[in-house]
Design a protein around this motif. Structure first.
Motif, PDB file in Angstrom:
ATOM      1  N   ASP A   1       0.819  -1.222   0.000  1.00  0.00           N
ATOM      2  CA  ASP A   1       0.000   0.000   0.000  1.00  0.00           C
ATOM      3  C   ASP A   1       0.853   1.272   0.000  1.00  0.00           C
ATOM      4  O   ASP A   1       0.659   2.166   0.849  1.00  0.00           O
ATOM      5  CB  ASP A   1      -0.920   0.027   1.236  1.00  0.00           C
TER       6      ASP A   1
ATOM      7  N   SER B   1       2.095   0.229   4.262  1.00  0.00           N
ATOM      8  CA  SER B   1       1.728  -0.685   5.339  1.00  0.00           C
ATOM      9  C   SER B   1       2.928  -1.587   5.607  1.00  0.00           C
ATOM     10  O   SER B   1       3.734  -1.848   4.712  1.00  0.00           O
ATOM     11  CB  SER B   1       0.545  -1.574   4.915  1.00  0.00           C
TER      12      SER B   1
ATOM     13  N   PHE C   1      -4.943  -9.423   7.467  1.00  0.00           N
ATOM     14  CA  PHE C   1      -4.075  -8.235   7.337  1.00  0.00           C
ATOM     15  C   PHE C   1      -3.993  -7.601   8.728  1.00  0.00           C
ATOM     16  O   PHE C   1      -4.749  -6.693   9.065  1.00  0.00           O
ATOM     17  CB  PHE C   1      -4.667  -7.256   6.315  1.00  0.00           C
TER      18      PHE C   1
ATOM     19  N   TRP D   1      -3.913  -0.351   8.739  1.00  0.00           N
ATOM     20  CA  TRP D   1      -3.896  -0.594   7.293  1.00  0.00           C
ATOM     21  C   TRP D   1      -3.264   0.584   6.551  1.00  0.00           C
ATOM     22  O   TRP D   1      -2.537   1.381   7.124  1.00  0.00           O
ATOM     23  CB  TRP D   1      -5.310  -0.925   6.814  1.00  0.00           C
TER      24      TRP D   1
ATOM     25  N   ILE E   1     -11.596   2.905   5.420  1.00  0.00           N
ATOM     26  CA  ILE E   1     -10.136   2.692   5.349  1.00  0.00           C
ATOM     27  C   ILE E   1      -9.485   3.522   4.239  1.00  0.00           C
ATOM     28  O   ILE E   1     -10.131   4.283   3.549  1.00  0.00           O
ATOM     29  CB  ILE E   1      -9.816   1.195   5.090  1.00  0.00           C
ATOM     30  N   ASP E   2      -8.181   3.281   4.076  1.00  0.00           N
ATOM     31  CA  ASP E   2      -7.389   3.768   2.933  1.00  0.00           C
ATOM     32  C   ASP E   2      -7.443   5.283   2.738  1.00  0.00           C
ATOM     33  O   ASP E   2      -7.794   5.788   1.647  1.00  0.00           O
ATOM     34  CB  ASP E   2      -7.799   3.039   1.641  1.00  0.00           C
TER      35      ASP E   2
ATOM     36  N   GLU F   1     -11.298   0.005  -3.336  1.00  0.00           N
ATOM     37  CA  GLU F   1     -10.447   0.536  -2.260  1.00  0.00           C
ATOM     38  C   GLU F   1      -9.239   1.230  -2.890  1.00  0.00           C
ATOM     39  O   GLU F   1      -9.159   1.376  -4.101  1.00  0.00           O
ATOM     40  CB  GLU F   1     -10.000  -0.589  -1.309  1.00  0.00           C
ATOM     41  N   ALA F   2      -8.291   1.685  -2.059  1.00  0.00           N
ATOM     42  CA  ALA F   2      -7.027   2.250  -2.542  1.00  0.00           C
ATOM     43  C   ALA F   2      -7.204   3.554  -3.319  1.00  0.00           C
ATOM     44  O   ALA F   2      -6.687   3.708  -4.432  1.00  0.00           O
ATOM     45  CB  ALA F   2      -6.257   1.226  -3.386  1.00  0.00           C
TER      46      ALA F   2
ATOM     47  N   THR G   1      -4.734  -8.430  -3.352  1.00  0.00           N
ATOM     48  CA  THR G   1      -4.909  -6.975  -3.317  1.00  0.00           C
ATOM     49  C   THR G   1      -4.011  -6.282  -4.342  1.00  0.00           C
ATOM     50  O   THR G   1      -2.964  -6.804  -4.738  1.00  0.00           O
ATOM     51  CB  THR G   1      -4.560  -6.388  -1.929  1.00  0.00           C
TER      52      THR G   1
ATOM     53  N   HIS H   1      -2.807  -2.048  -4.849  1.00  0.00           N
ATOM     54  CA  HIS H   1      -2.927  -0.742  -4.167  1.00  0.00           C
ATOM     55  C   HIS H   1      -1.691   0.062  -4.555  1.00  0.00           C
ATOM     56  O   HIS H   1      -0.607  -0.478  -4.681  1.00  0.00           O
ATOM     57  CB  HIS H   1      -2.972  -0.991  -2.652  1.00  0.00           C
TER      58      HIS H   1
ATOM     59  N   ARG I   1       3.359  -8.794   1.368  1.00  0.00           N
ATOM     60  CA  ARG I   1       3.541  -8.132   0.071  1.00  0.00           C
ATOM     61  C   ARG I   1       4.842  -7.335   0.012  1.00  0.00           C
ATOM     62  O   ARG I   1       5.533  -7.175   1.014  1.00  0.00           O
ATOM     63  CB  ARG I   1       2.325  -7.222  -0.165  1.00  0.00           C
TER      64      ARG I   1
HETATM   65  O1  FUB Z   1      -3.213  -3.523   3.563  1.00  0.00           O
HETATM   66  C1  FUB Z   1      -4.521  -3.790   4.014  1.00  0.00           C
HETATM   67  C2  FUB Z   1      -5.512  -3.510   2.948  1.00  0.00           C
HETATM   68  O2  FUB Z   1      -5.219  -4.298   1.797  1.00  0.00           O
HETATM   69  C3  FUB Z   1      -5.500  -2.099   2.420  1.00  0.00           C
HETATM   70  O3  FUB Z   1      -6.080  -1.187   3.283  1.00  0.00           O
HETATM   71  C4  FUB Z   1      -6.194  -2.321   1.135  1.00  0.00           C
HETATM   72  O4  FUB Z   1      -6.142  -1.244   0.249  1.00  0.00           O
HETATM   73  C5  FUB Z   1      -5.518  -3.567   0.629  1.00  0.00           C
HETATM   74  O5  FUB Z   1      -4.308  -3.268  -0.022  1.00  0.00           O
END
Ligand code: FUB
Length: 325
Positions: A15, A30, A46, A83, A134-135, A224-225, A273, A275, A302
Motif C-alpha cells: 500500500d 503498510s 491483514f 492498514w 479505510i485507505d 479501495e485504494a 490486493t 494498491h 507483500r
Molecule cells: O493492507 C490492508 C488492505 O489491503 C488495504 O487497506 C487495502 O487497500 C488492501 O491493499
C-alpha cells in the motif's frame, strides 16, 4: 520481461503512498507481518501493528528505512489492523493518516503529527471526527486546500455506512448489487489538518455516457485504494477494483469530481490486493504499487515496487515498460 524488484526485502511492505518532500522521495507503506490470523474475505489476516517510513534520493538507488514511526500501542483509540496510510505536509508540519479498527471493531481514520517527513509521528488521542472506513489518501492542492479521500468495500466497511450510521448487518464481504456503485468518499480538511471542514461527499465516477458507474460493473467500480494526483491542471482519481484486481483511473476538472472513467493503469498482480500511488520525482512520473511475489503469493505478505508511467497527448496513462504476463 523480468518484473521489477521490491524496493526493500528485509520487511514485507504494501500500500505505498509516495510523496516528494525536500527533494527526496518518501514512501509511507503498510508493514505486513505474519500473525497467523486465518484468511477470510473480511481481510482479518491483514493484521499489521506499526508503520515504517522509507526514503530515497533516486529511484533505483539505496533506500533508507527510517524505522518504526508509529505503533499500535501508542494510539489509545486503536484495537487492531493498522492498514494503508498516507502522509501530507502543510504549514510546516507533516501528517500521517492511517486507518485502524477502534475499540468497537469499527474502522476509523486517525492522524499523527511530526516535524520531519520521516517522523516520528505523535498520534492524536481520538480518530478524526466523522471518519470511517479505510485507505485515507490526502491531496494538498496548489492553493493550499487539502482533501482526504477514503473508503474500502467488504473488510473496509464502506458499505456499513448507508445513512451516516454504522450498520452492523453489512459487515463482511458485502456491497450493493444493483443501481449505482458505492463510491469512495472525500472531505475537505480543516486548516489544522486534523478535522473535516466540509461534509463528506461521494467521489462519483461516470462512464463514457456520463452515467455513474454501476454497482455490478466490477471491472470499473471503486473498491479501495483511493489516490488523487494532478497532472497538467487535471485531477486524476485512481483506485483498485478489488475482486477484479485492476488499478483504474478517472479524470476531472475538480478535486471533488465528478470524475470520468479513463482506463486501467495496472493489470492484476500476484496476490489478491492491488494498491498504489502516483507521484512525480525529478521530472519523471512513477506508479508505486505492491504484489505478493516476495512471499510466493501469500496475499498478506507483500512487497512494494516502482514503475515509470507515461502520459500521452490526451493525458492518458500507460506503463513505460509493459507489465509481464
Ligand atoms: O493492507 C490492508 C488492505 O489491503 C488495504 O487497506 C487495502 O487497500 C488492501 O491493499
Amino acid at each position: 520481461m523480468a518484473d521489477k524488484d521490491p524496493i526493500v526485502t528485509h520487511l514485507f511492505t504494501a500500500d505505498p503512498s509516495a510523496h516528494v518532500f525536500n527533494d527526496k522521495l518518501y514512501i509511507y507503506p503498510s508493514h505486513d507481518r505474519e500473525s497467523n490470523v486465518p484468511f477470510n474475505d473480511n481481510g482479518d489476516h491483514f493484521d499489521m501493528n506499526d508503520y515504517h517510513v522509507f526514503s530515497m534520493d533516486s529511484v533505483g538507488g539505496p533506500v533508507t528505512d527510517h524505522g518504526i514511526v508509529l505503533k499500535q500501542e501508542d494510539v489509545p483509540w486503536v484495537s487492531k489492523q493498522l492498514w494503508a496510510p498516507d502522509a501530507a505536509f502543510k504549514n510546516g508540519k507533516y501528517y500521517l493518516y492511517f486507518p485502524a479498527r477502534d475499540q468497537e471493531g469499527i474502522f476509523r481514520v486517525g492522524v499523527a503529527v511530526g516535524d520531519a517527513p520521516e517522523g516520528p509521528f505523535k498520534p492524536e488521542p481520538e480518530a478524526i471526527e466523522g471518519s470511517f472506513s479505510i485507505d485515507p489518501a490526502t491531496f494538498v492542492d496548489e492553493d493550499g486546500s487539502a482533501y482526504l479521500y477514503f473508503g474500502g468495500l467488504w473488510g473496509g466497511q464502506l458499505q456499513c455506512w448507508p445513512s451516516g450510521k454504522f450498520d452492523e448487518s453489512q459487515i463482511g464481504p458485502k456491497e450493493p448489487t444493483s443501481g449505482d456503485a458505492l463510491f469512495a468518499k472525500v472531505g475537505k480538511l480543516g486548516e489544522d489538518m486534523k478535522s473535516f471542514a466540509s461534509d463528506v461527499q461521494d467521489v462519483v465516477i461516470l462512464d463514457e455516457a456520463g452515467k455513474p458507474i454501476a454497482a455490478q460493473d466490477h471491472d470499473r467500480r471503486f473498491f479501495e485504494a483511493a489516490w488523487l494526483h494532478k497532472y497538467k491542471g487535471k485531477y486524476y482519481f485512481s483506485y483498485s477494483t478489488g475482486d477484479t484486481h485492476f488499478l483504474c483511473y478517472a479524470i476531472s476538472d475538480s478535486p471533488l469530481g465528478p470524475f470520468t472513467y479513463a482506463g486501467r493503469i495496472l493489470e492484476p498482480v500476484i496476490g489478491w490486493t492491488t494498491h498504489h500511488s502516483i507521484a512525480e520525482f525529478k521530472g519523471k512520473w512513477y506508479l508505486f504499487y505492491h504484489d505478493s511475489s516476495m512471499s510466493n503469493g501469500v496475499t498478506h505478505l507483500r512487497c512494494v515496487k516502482i514503475r515509470e508511467i507515461l502520459y500521452d497527448e490526451e493525458g492518458k496513462i500507460s506503463l513505460a515498460e509493459p507489465q509481464p504476463k
